[in-house]
Scaffold this active site. Structure first.
Site, PDB file in Angstrom:
ATOM      1  N   ARG A 105     -41.123 -11.205  -0.959  1.00 12.67           N
ATOM      2  CA  ARG A 105     -41.418 -10.200  -1.990  1.00 12.67           C
ATOM      3  C   ARG A 105     -41.746  -8.832  -1.397  1.00 12.67           C
ATOM      4  O   ARG A 105     -41.833  -7.839  -2.126  1.00 12.67           O
ATOM      5  CB  ARG A 105     -42.570 -10.675  -2.873  1.00 12.67           C
ATOM      6  CG  ARG A 105     -43.877 -10.902  -2.137  1.00 12.67           C
ATOM      7  CD  ARG A 105     -44.931 -11.490  -3.070  1.00 12.67           C
ATOM      8  NE  ARG A 105     -46.191 -11.752  -2.398  1.00 12.67           N
ATOM      9  CZ  ARG A 105     -46.482 -12.861  -1.743  1.00 12.67           C
ATOM     10  NH1 ARG A 105     -45.575 -13.829  -1.659  1.00 12.67           N
ATOM     11  NH2 ARG A 105     -47.656 -13.040  -1.163  1.00 12.67           N
ATOM     12  N   TYR A 106     -41.983  -8.776  -0.067  1.00  7.95           N
ATOM     13  CA  TYR A 106     -42.365  -7.515   0.564  1.00  7.95           C
ATOM     14  C   TYR A 106     -41.222  -6.848   1.324  1.00  7.95           C
ATOM     15  O   TYR A 106     -41.389  -5.728   1.809  1.00  7.95           O
ATOM     16  CB  TYR A 106     -43.519  -7.741   1.541  1.00  7.95           C
ATOM     17  CG  TYR A 106     -44.779  -8.248   0.887  1.00  7.95           C
ATOM     18  CD1 TYR A 106     -45.393  -7.541  -0.149  1.00  7.95           C
ATOM     19  CD2 TYR A 106     -45.361  -9.440   1.301  1.00  7.95           C
ATOM     20  CE1 TYR A 106     -46.546  -8.018  -0.756  1.00  7.95           C
ATOM     21  CE2 TYR A 106     -46.514  -9.914   0.704  1.00  7.95           C
ATOM     22  CZ  TYR A 106     -47.104  -9.206  -0.323  1.00  7.95           C
ATOM     23  OH  TYR A 106     -48.245  -9.672  -0.916  1.00  7.95           O
ATOM     24  N   ILE A 107     -40.108  -7.513   1.480  1.00  5.61           N
ATOM     25  CA  ILE A 107     -39.021  -6.953   2.284  1.00  5.61           C
ATOM     26  C   ILE A 107     -37.754  -6.812   1.439  1.00  5.61           C
ATOM     27  O   ILE A 107     -37.597  -7.485   0.421  1.00  5.61           O
ATOM     28  CB  ILE A 107     -38.735  -7.826   3.532  1.00  5.61           C
ATOM     29  CG1 ILE A 107     -38.494  -9.279   3.134  1.00  5.61           C
ATOM     30  CG2 ILE A 107     -39.882  -7.730   4.510  1.00  5.61           C
ATOM     31  CD1 ILE A 107     -38.204 -10.205   4.301  1.00  5.61           C
TER      32      ILE A 107
END
Length: 640
Positions: A105-107
């Site tokens: 979800r962060y990349i």
């Protein structure tokens, strides 16, 4: 039972086939495993030029891949870190340190232009239903480059495995150009982490390589590792160096890993120790040097097959020509269809055929009027007019008819005809076209991506036995019968390393060779203990005096011990014999004492052992006398 066995056999074969074809082994056609193929297919579907959350890509990919999000996410990270087809944003881990990527979800990720050029052409790609039948996915991409050599691959299936090393994209493309030109070429691995490799035994992808870290020894009091060996990371490498230092194999005071965007592992050496003295030990005792066996196993024609790198290049060169031909023919067909429609539109508007349909009452009359209107112009048409063509013409809005630009139409037709001539020319020279495509692709690549990172050098693997220092005292205590490096009593035989071999002969005449033990009981008052290297044993001529247990007659045997298998017992005398003496002294004079018997005056006899010939270890001895022997002793050392 037979029924159950058949069920197990059938299920096992299905499972093995599934693991081999659908999970572990890449396909030669596009060089991808199924999960990688499904990831790229998903990214092609959602591609709009902008970054997408990896979590979103993983979620969309799950409609094609039945094994869950974890396998998709990790495969996407690995594929992105190859830096060939996926443009990444965010923390995708560190290939130097081995650190993992951030949560999906962060990349973010998106496709690079090269991915579309190499893989994407759905019109000539075969699709099949996905695992649940709701969607379509490609069987394989028709890749224009040998991706299996570019990205490399590792996989373990049932009864087989693959280890394919990555290669430099510029060198792969140049090799394919050379193949198409009929020229000779050679391909060698190239790793993102750099390092050194010896490709003497690479055998075109089915042999092995020796890989080394790149060491900076400019400062004599420290060593800095600047590049990693093939397939390693700084964490594992540092751990191996620390372990070697603790075991005393490397004389270092500290090992510090400063690796971030570049590799830097600093090894500070002890006082009085210099970098040149430690280099060979680093290669011998740590992961600074590794040997990697290659196995270029791929799925070809739906079957696993081992190929060489040259065969892969030749296969893809032929495939590239076929792909480009299909693309040209597809474009040719599309242009011809477009030219046909533009011709229809021009005639339909210029000759006012649309006027003939104004008074028609039924659909059939309208279609008939249009077809009839084109009859005088049949020679200008590329193909006969169809109902679909009529539908296309009838959908032209009045506004477009009133604003129709004949010059614009002619210009477009001229461009189409020009391209059709170009396609016809290319179809006649497909090999030259394939070479120009490869050369054009090479020019578009990022120069940094094309730069070779791994340096090819000639060196031999460091043998630990050659580096190890002989600083262990091998001792034998004849009173206790123990031999080893942990024995503190008895006689020192030699200074050894843990990798040396030792040979000993027990009182029974049984001899054994083994690696240097820490503590091993062999026998009290053993006849012989010594190093079992060729140089030492070649100098040792064993003289054995034994007696036959039945007759008690004495025998002599002289031999060298040159061949043996470790940890296996051998008899140096017959099973029916008893050893009286074994010595390595050269040609000694021995005295044989006979058993005292009535009316026997001669009770001892002297023999010069130099007068007897040497025999093999399995040969029988020569009888010295037809008398019962009591004992034997050496009375004189004679050298000839």
């Amino acid at each position: 039972m037979a029924f159950i066995k058949n069920i197990f056999d059938k299920n096992f074969l299905e499972y093995a086939s599934y693991v081999i074809k659908d999970r572990a082994i890449p396909d030669i056609e596009d060089g991808l495993k199924p999960v990688q193929r499904r990831i790229l297919h998903t990214m092609f579907e959602i591609d709009d030029g902008r970054y997408n959350k990896v979590a979103n890509i993983v979620g969309r990919c799950m409609q094609y891949h039945p094994h869950g999000d974890a396998s998709i996410g990790s495969a996407l990270v690995v594929l992105a870190n190859k830096e060939l087809f996926i443009d990444k944003q965010g923390n995708f881990g560190n290939v130097y340190t081995g650190d993992g990527a951030s949560a999906p979800r962060y990349i973010e990720a998106r496709l690079k232009p090269l991915a579309k050029e190499v893989f994407y052409n759905p019109a000539i790609t075969e699709f099949v239903p996905s695992y649940d039948g709701r969607n379509k996915e490609p069987v394989v991409f028709r890749a224009k480059l040998p991706v299996v050599l570019l990205t490399g691959a590792e996989g373990i299936a049932v009864g087989m495995s693959t280890t394919i090393l990555s290669h430099n994209i510029r060198e792969v493309i140049e090799a394919e150009i050379a193949c198409l030109k009929g020229e000779e070429f050679h391909l060698y691995p190239d790793c993102f982490t750099g390092g050194l490799i010896d490709v003497s035994d690479y055998q075109d992808g089915v042999g092995k390589i020796i890989t080394r870290a790149k060491l900076d020894t400019s400062d004599p009091k420290r060593i800095v590792i600047r590049e990693l060996p093939f397939g390693s990371n700084s964490e594992r490498l540092t751990e191996s160096i620390v372990k070697a230092a603790k075991n005393g194999k490397i004389k270092a005071t500290s090992v510090t890993d400063f690796t971030a965007d570049k590799v830097e592992i600093e090894i500070k050496l002890q006082r009085g120790v210099y970098a040149e003295d430690v280099v060979q030990s680093l290669y011998a005792y740590t992961d600074c040097e590794q040997s990697i066996s290659c196995n270029l196993l791929v799925i070809k024609d739906n079957m696993p097959q081992v190929m060489t790198a040259t065969e892969v290049i030749a296969y893809h060169s032929k495939k590239l020509v076929g792909i480009l031909k299909d693309e040209l023919e597809l474009e040719q067909g599309q242009l011809q269809e477009k030219l046909h429609l533009r011709t229809l539109e021009r005639i339909f508007i210029e000759e006012r055929i649309y006027k003939a349909i104004e008074e028609m009452k039924t659909e059939n009359d309208v279609i008939k009027a249009v077809v009839t209107g084109f009859e005088p112009f049949t020679q200008e048409l590329i193909r006969p007019i169809t109902k679909e063509d009529v539908d296309h013409l009838l959908k032209i809005p009045i506004r477009r008819i009133s604003l129709y630009d004949i010059n614009k139409n002619r210009k477009e037709v001229d461009e189409i005809n020009k391209r059709l001539k170009e396609i016809a020319r290319l179809l006649k020279k497909l090999v030259a076209y394939a070479i120009s495509w490869l050369e054009g692709t090479l020019q578009k690549l990022d120069p940094e991506l094309c730069q070779r990172r791994t340096q090819i050098k000639k060196f031999s693997a460091v043998d630990i036995r050659d580096v190890a220092k002989k600083d262990l005292s091998l001792r034998y205590d004849s009173k206790t019968g123990y031999l080893g490096t942990h024995i503190t009593t008895g006689t020192e035989i030699a200074l050894v390393t843990p990798y040396d071999k030792v040979l000993f002969i027990r009182k029974s005449g049984i001899y054994t060779a083994c690696t240097v033990p820490e503590k091993l009981f062999i026998d009290m008052d053993a006849w012989y203990c010594g190093l079992a290297d060729k140089e030492n044993l070649s100098k040792k001529l064993f003289t054995i005096i034994y007696k036959d247990k039945e007759t008690q007659y004495p025998y002599i045997k002289k031999c060298h011990i040159e061949q043996f298998i470790l940890n296996r017992d051998y008899n140096i005398v017959p099973d029916t014999a008893e050893v009286l003496l074994i010595t390595t002294e050269k040609n000694p004079v021995i005295k044989v004492h006979y058993v005292v018997k009535p009316r026997i005056k001669i009770l001892e006899e002297t023999f010069d052992t130099g007068e007897f010939e040497e025999k093999g270890t399995r040969a029988l001895g020569v009888r010295l006398a037809v008398r019962e022997v009591a004992s034997v002793e050496i009375i004189k050392k004679v050298k000839k």
